[in-house]
Design an enzyme around this catalytic site. Structure first.
Site, PDB file in Angstrom:
ATOM      1  N   THR A  25      39.030  43.823   4.747  1.00 18.52           N
ATOM      2  CA  THR A  25      38.476  43.887   6.016  1.00 18.52           C
ATOM      3  C   THR A  25      36.901  44.858   5.500  1.00 18.52           C
ATOM      4  OG1 THR A  25      39.819  43.922   7.579  1.00 18.52           O
ATOM      5  CG2 THR A  25      38.235  44.739   8.909  1.00 18.52           C
ATOM      6  N   GLY A  26      35.556  44.493   6.241  1.00 20.21           N
ATOM      7  CA  GLY A  26      34.251  45.498   5.668  1.00 20.21           C
ATOM      8  C   GLY A  26      33.330  44.338   5.114  1.00 20.21           C
ATOM      9  N   THR A  28      31.945  44.081   2.146  1.00 19.51           N
ATOM     10  CA  THR A  28      32.332  43.823   0.845  1.00 19.51           C
ATOM     11  C   THR A  28      33.343  42.541   1.073  1.00 19.51           C
ATOM     12  OG1 THR A  28      31.976  45.850  -0.025  1.00 19.51           O
ATOM     13  CG2 THR A  28      32.555  44.547  -1.729  1.00 19.51           C
ATOM     14  N   ASP A  80      40.347  43.358  -1.307  1.00 22.73           N
ATOM     15  CA  ASP A  80      39.928  43.984  -0.134  1.00 22.73           C
ATOM     16  C   ASP A  80      38.856  45.516  -0.068  1.00 22.73           C
ATOM     17  OD1 ASP A  80      39.563  45.453   3.005  1.00 22.73           O
ATOM     18  OD2 ASP A  80      42.132  45.867   2.221  1.00 22.73           O
ATOM     19  N   ASP A  83      36.849  52.561   0.140  1.00 28.35           N
ATOM     20  CA  ASP A  83      35.976  54.149   0.343  1.00 28.35           C
ATOM     21  C   ASP A  83      35.784  54.229  -0.504  1.00 28.35           C
ATOM     22  OD1 ASP A  83      35.703  53.016   2.977  1.00 28.35           O
ATOM     23  OD2 ASP A  83      37.519  53.281   3.171  1.00 28.35           O
ATOM     24  N   LYS A  93      41.046  54.033   1.672  1.00 31.36           N
ATOM     25  CA  LYS A  93      40.319  53.033   2.877  1.00 31.36           C
ATOM     26  C   LYS A  93      40.753  53.365   4.334  1.00 31.36           C
ATOM     27  CE  LYS A  93      42.012  49.514   1.889  1.00 31.36           C
ATOM     28  NZ  LYS A  93      40.686  48.745   1.676  1.00 31.36           N
ATOM     29  N   GLY A  94      40.047  52.806   4.928  1.00 31.49           N
ATOM     30  CA  GLY A  94      39.954  52.792   6.194  1.00 31.49           C
ATOM     31  C   GLY A  94      38.617  53.061   7.100  1.00 31.49           C
ATOM     32  N   GLU A 102      45.413  47.297   6.436  1.00 29.99           N
ATOM     33  CA  GLU A 102      45.441  46.229   5.120  1.00 29.99           C
ATOM     34  C   GLU A 102      46.663  47.480   4.069  1.00 29.99           C
ATOM     35  OE1 GLU A 102      40.457  47.062   5.493  1.00 29.99           O
ATOM     36  OE2 GLU A 102      41.638  48.824   4.466  1.00 29.99           O
ATOM     37  N   LYS A 120      31.717  53.560  -5.340  1.00 29.59           N
ATOM     38  CA  LYS A 120      32.423  53.666  -4.336  1.00 29.59           C
ATOM     39  C   LYS A 120      33.893  55.031  -5.808  1.00 29.59           C
ATOM     40  CE  LYS A 120      32.073  51.448  -0.884  1.00 29.59           C
ATOM     41  NZ  LYS A 120      32.937  50.535  -0.490  1.00 29.59           N
TER      42      LYS A 120
HETATM   43  C1  5RP Z   1      38.099  49.281   6.216  1.00 30.76           C
HETATM   44  C2  5RP Z   1      38.041  48.971   4.994  1.00 30.76           C
HETATM   45  C3  5RP Z   1      37.367  48.925   3.948  1.00 30.76           C
HETATM   46  O1  5RP Z   1      37.574  48.449   2.781  1.00 30.76           O
HETATM   47  C4  5RP Z   1      36.607  49.643   3.484  1.00 30.76           C
HETATM   48  O2  5RP Z   1      35.507  51.008   4.671  1.00 30.76           O
HETATM   49  C5  5RP Z   1      34.874  49.014   2.429  1.00 30.76           C
HETATM   50  O3  5RP Z   1      34.388  49.416   3.509  1.00 30.76           O
HETATM   51  P1  5RP Z   1      33.192  48.584   2.534  1.00 30.76           P
HETATM   52  O4  5RP Z   1      33.383  46.877   1.688  1.00 30.76           O
HETATM   53  O5  5RP Z   1      32.260  48.192   3.721  1.00 30.76           O
HETATM   54  O6  5RP Z   1      32.415  49.615   2.005  1.00 30.76           O
HETATM   55  O7  5RP Z   1      39.555  49.917   4.088  1.00 30.76           O
HETATM   56  O8  5RP Z   1      39.095  50.072   6.948  1.00 30.76           O
END
Ligand code: 5RP
Length: 233
Positions: A25-26, A28, A80, A83, A93-94, A102, A120
């Site tokens: 999710t997100g 990326t 996935d 963060d 994450k989250g 996840e 990151k």
């Molecule tokens: C969602 C997540 C995402 O993987 C995390 O926030 C990274 O997001 P992004 O790729 O938009 O920076 O843990 O719950």
């Protein structure tokens, strides 16, 4: 070059015909999922488990065949976002609120790849607020316990309302800062009644793919808790 995009797209090179994928999710993961849609259009046979309702609806749009978490015994490869992650593959994450799904998907996966931009990767995690999914029932008492541990909890809001996860729960973000004593936080938080899961993912990935200004950097983790199966090697 969009670092999230190159990392997301690169990760799809690890996908093989017949796999059951975990779709993260997100922003990326978005690029990875779009590419999975293309692979399917080009005839690859893949099934997937989504880690959130938003990923599920993107996957449906792209005609990616979906399975529910309870329809699979194992997942071949989960990809996935993340963060924050340190050099020992401890991650937070989250940020998007999908940490519970996840984590269950990652823990069922024979291989886990995390995709990210360069920001990151950090020396020590904790600057990014650590999300914790908690039950709505009695949530003020959970927050009080987190306060007593000096973990600086803040209930996550969405505009004027409390943010509600895909599982119908709340998120508390812990503003801990660095250096963070990962094991201490993990042990304290997980013992609190009402806590469902934390966004601490300790050594759960086999590989990270970092988008850079000149392409991608791949770091393999030979000590991951996730054990690979032979089938897709
Ligand atoms: C969602 C997540 C995402 O993987 C995390 O926030 C990274 O997001 P992004 O790729 O938009 O920076 O843990 O719950």
């Amino acid at each position: 070059m969009d670092q999230k995009r190159v990392a997301g797209e690169k990760s799809t090179e690890y996908i093989k015909n017949g796999m059951i994928l975990g779709l993260g999710t997100g922003s990326t993961a978005y690029y990875m999922i779009k590419k999975v849609g293309e692979l399917i259009k080009n005839g690859m046979e893949i099934k997937a488990v989504a880690t959130s309702k938003s990923t599920e609806s993107l996957a449906r749009e792209l005609k990616i065949p979906l399975l529910s978490i309870d329809e699979v015994d194992r997942i071949d490869l989960a990809i996935d976002g993340v963060d924050e992650i340190d050099n020992e593959f401890n991650a937070i994450k989250g940020g998007g609120g999908a940490l519970f799904r996840e984590k269950i998907v990652a823990s069922l996966a024979n291989e886990v790849i995390w995709i990210m931009d360069e920001s990151k990767l950090v020396d020590g995690i904790g600057k990014f607020p650590l999300p914790v999914e908690i039950l709505p029932y009695g949530y003020k008492h959970v927050i009080k316990e987190l306060q007593d541990y000096s973990l600086n909890p803040k209930i996550r809001m969405k505009e004027e309302e409390i943010f509600v996860t895909d599982n119908g729960n709340y998120i508390v973000d812990l503003h801990i800062g660095t250096p963070m004593n990962i094991n201490d936080v993990y042990n304290k938080v997980n013992r609190i009644t009402g806590v469902i899961e934390t966004g601490l993912f300790i050594n759960m990935c086999n590989r990270i793919i970092i988008g850079t200004s000149s392409g991608t950097k791949i770091i393999n983790n030979s000590n991951s808790k996730n054990v690979k199966m032979e089938q897709f090697r």
